[in-house]
Design a protein around this motif. Structure first.
Motif, PDB file in Angstrom:
ATOM      1  N   LYS A  10       0.878  -1.172   0.000  1.00 46.15           N
ATOM      2  CA  LYS A  10       0.000   0.000   0.000  1.00 46.15           C
ATOM      3  C   LYS A  10       0.912   1.217   0.000  1.00 46.15           C
ATOM      4  CE  LYS A  10      -3.509  -2.330   2.738  1.00 46.15           C
ATOM      5  NZ  LYS A  10      -4.108  -2.421   4.068  1.00 46.15           N
ATOM      6  N   LYS A  12       1.405   5.588   0.008  1.00 51.47           N
ATOM      7  CA  LYS A  12       0.912   6.947   0.238  1.00 51.47           C
ATOM      8  C   LYS A  12       1.982   7.875  -0.314  1.00 51.47           C
ATOM      9  CE  LYS A  12      -0.340  10.300   3.745  1.00 51.47           C
ATOM     10  NZ  LYS A  12      -0.319  10.595   5.175  1.00 51.47           N
ATOM     11  N   TRP A  30      -3.130   7.916  -2.813  1.00 54.31           N
ATOM     12  CA  TRP A  30      -3.115   6.610  -2.154  1.00 54.31           C
ATOM     13  C   TRP A  30      -3.275   5.583  -3.242  1.00 54.31           C
ATOM     14  CZ3 TRP A  30      -2.783   6.074   3.214  1.00 54.31           C
ATOM     15  CH2 TRP A  30      -2.882   7.271   3.942  1.00 54.31           C
ATOM     16  N   SER A  31      -2.501   4.523  -3.187  1.00 57.01           N
ATOM     17  CA  SER A  31      -2.589   3.502  -4.226  1.00 57.01           C
ATOM     18  C   SER A  31      -2.119   2.164  -3.658  1.00 57.01           C
ATOM     19  CB  SER A  31      -1.710   3.900  -5.424  1.00 57.01           C
ATOM     20  OG  SER A  31      -1.933   3.041  -6.517  1.00 57.01           O
ATOM     21  N   THR A  32      -2.303   1.133  -4.448  1.00 62.95           N
ATOM     22  CA  THR A  32      -1.737  -0.169  -4.131  1.00 62.95           C
ATOM     23  C   THR A  32      -0.837  -0.547  -5.290  1.00 62.95           C
ATOM     24  OG1 THR A  32      -3.620  -1.301  -5.129  1.00 62.95           O
ATOM     25  CG2 THR A  32      -3.673  -0.972  -2.730  1.00 62.95           C
ATOM     26  N   TYR A  46       3.018   0.988  -9.421  1.00 59.70           N
ATOM     27  CA  TYR A  46       1.644   1.306  -9.063  1.00 59.70           C
ATOM     28  C   TYR A  46       1.017   2.116 -10.185  1.00 59.70           C
ATOM     29  CZ  TYR A  46       3.939   5.685  -7.665  1.00 59.70           C
ATOM     30  OH  TYR A  46       4.688   6.828  -7.659  1.00 59.70           O
ATOM     31  N   TYR A 142       5.465   3.313   2.052  1.00 60.55           N
ATOM     32  CA  TYR A 142       4.852   2.075   1.578  1.00 60.55           C
ATOM     33  C   TYR A 142       4.864   1.064   2.697  1.00 60.55           C
ATOM     34  CZ  TYR A 142       9.779   0.852   0.763  1.00 60.55           C
ATOM     35  OH  TYR A 142      11.120   0.628   0.919  1.00 60.55           O
ATOM     36  N   GLY A 145       1.084  -5.012   2.284  1.00 60.80           N
ATOM     37  CA  GLY A 145      -0.368  -5.118   2.318  1.00 60.80           C
ATOM     38  C   GLY A 145      -0.884  -5.918   1.150  1.00 60.80           C
ATOM     39  N   GLU A 147      -3.312  -6.445  -2.177  1.00 64.07           N
ATOM     40  CA  GLU A 147      -3.828  -5.584  -3.263  1.00 64.07           C
ATOM     41  C   GLU A 147      -5.326  -5.625  -3.307  1.00 64.07           C
ATOM     42  OE1 GLU A 147      -1.645  -4.958  -6.968  1.00 64.07           O
ATOM     43  OE2 GLU A 147      -0.592  -6.764  -6.395  1.00 64.07           O
TER      44      GLU A 147
END
Length: 147
Positions: A10, A12, A30-32, A46, A142, A145, A147
């Motif tokens: 994950k 940021k 925010w992304s995965t 990402y 990061y 986490g 997805e």
């Protein structure tokens, strides 16, 4: 030769842009994505969506240098080496524009527990031609986490 293993993360991402004579502009994303380690480098991949433009972003960094590569509606190559000018490019519908970065500060910290977590920080000036486009601070955290 086998590909190094990837793991989900994950992300940021906070980008602060300061143009001369203006208040700083802060953009938060925010992304995965995925993380992969190869030699002494970390690769984060990402997807970004900026103003309806989709891009697959790869960020590669280590102790001494880093690079951001975007592919998609906008293509970009932004290299970073501390206290050095580096040539890159920005490509969009209007064509390709050469750009340069001057990296003022860069830091990379990994979690000591061996997890796929950490922080990458870069402060740089972006130049197009001989003109400063602005002062940029990119802070990426990061964490391991799904997805």
């Amino acid at each position: 030769m086998a590909q190094p293993p990837t793991a989900p993360v994950k992300l940021k991402l906070i980008t602060t842009i300061t143009h001369k004579g203006q208040k700083p502009e802060k953009i938060e994303l925010w992304s995965t994505g995925t993380i992969m380690r190869k030699r002494d480098q970390v690769y984060l991949q990402y997807e970004e969506i900026l103003e309806d433009k989709k891009m697959k972003t790869t960020l590669r960094f280590g102790e001494n240098d880093a690079i951001i590569m975007r592919n998609g509606d906008i293509k970009m190559r932004l290299p970073f080496t501390l206290h050095a000018f580096q040539r890159g490019h920005y490509e969009a519908a209007f064509g390709t524009m050469p750009i340069m970065t001057l990296t003022k500060k860069m830091a990379f910290d990994e979690a000591e527990d061996g997890s796929n977590s950490g922080r990458f920080f870069v402060h740089y000036e972006l130049l197009a031609g001989d003109e400063s486009v602005g002062d940029y601070v990119l802070e990426l955290t990061y964490t391991e986490g799904t997805e």
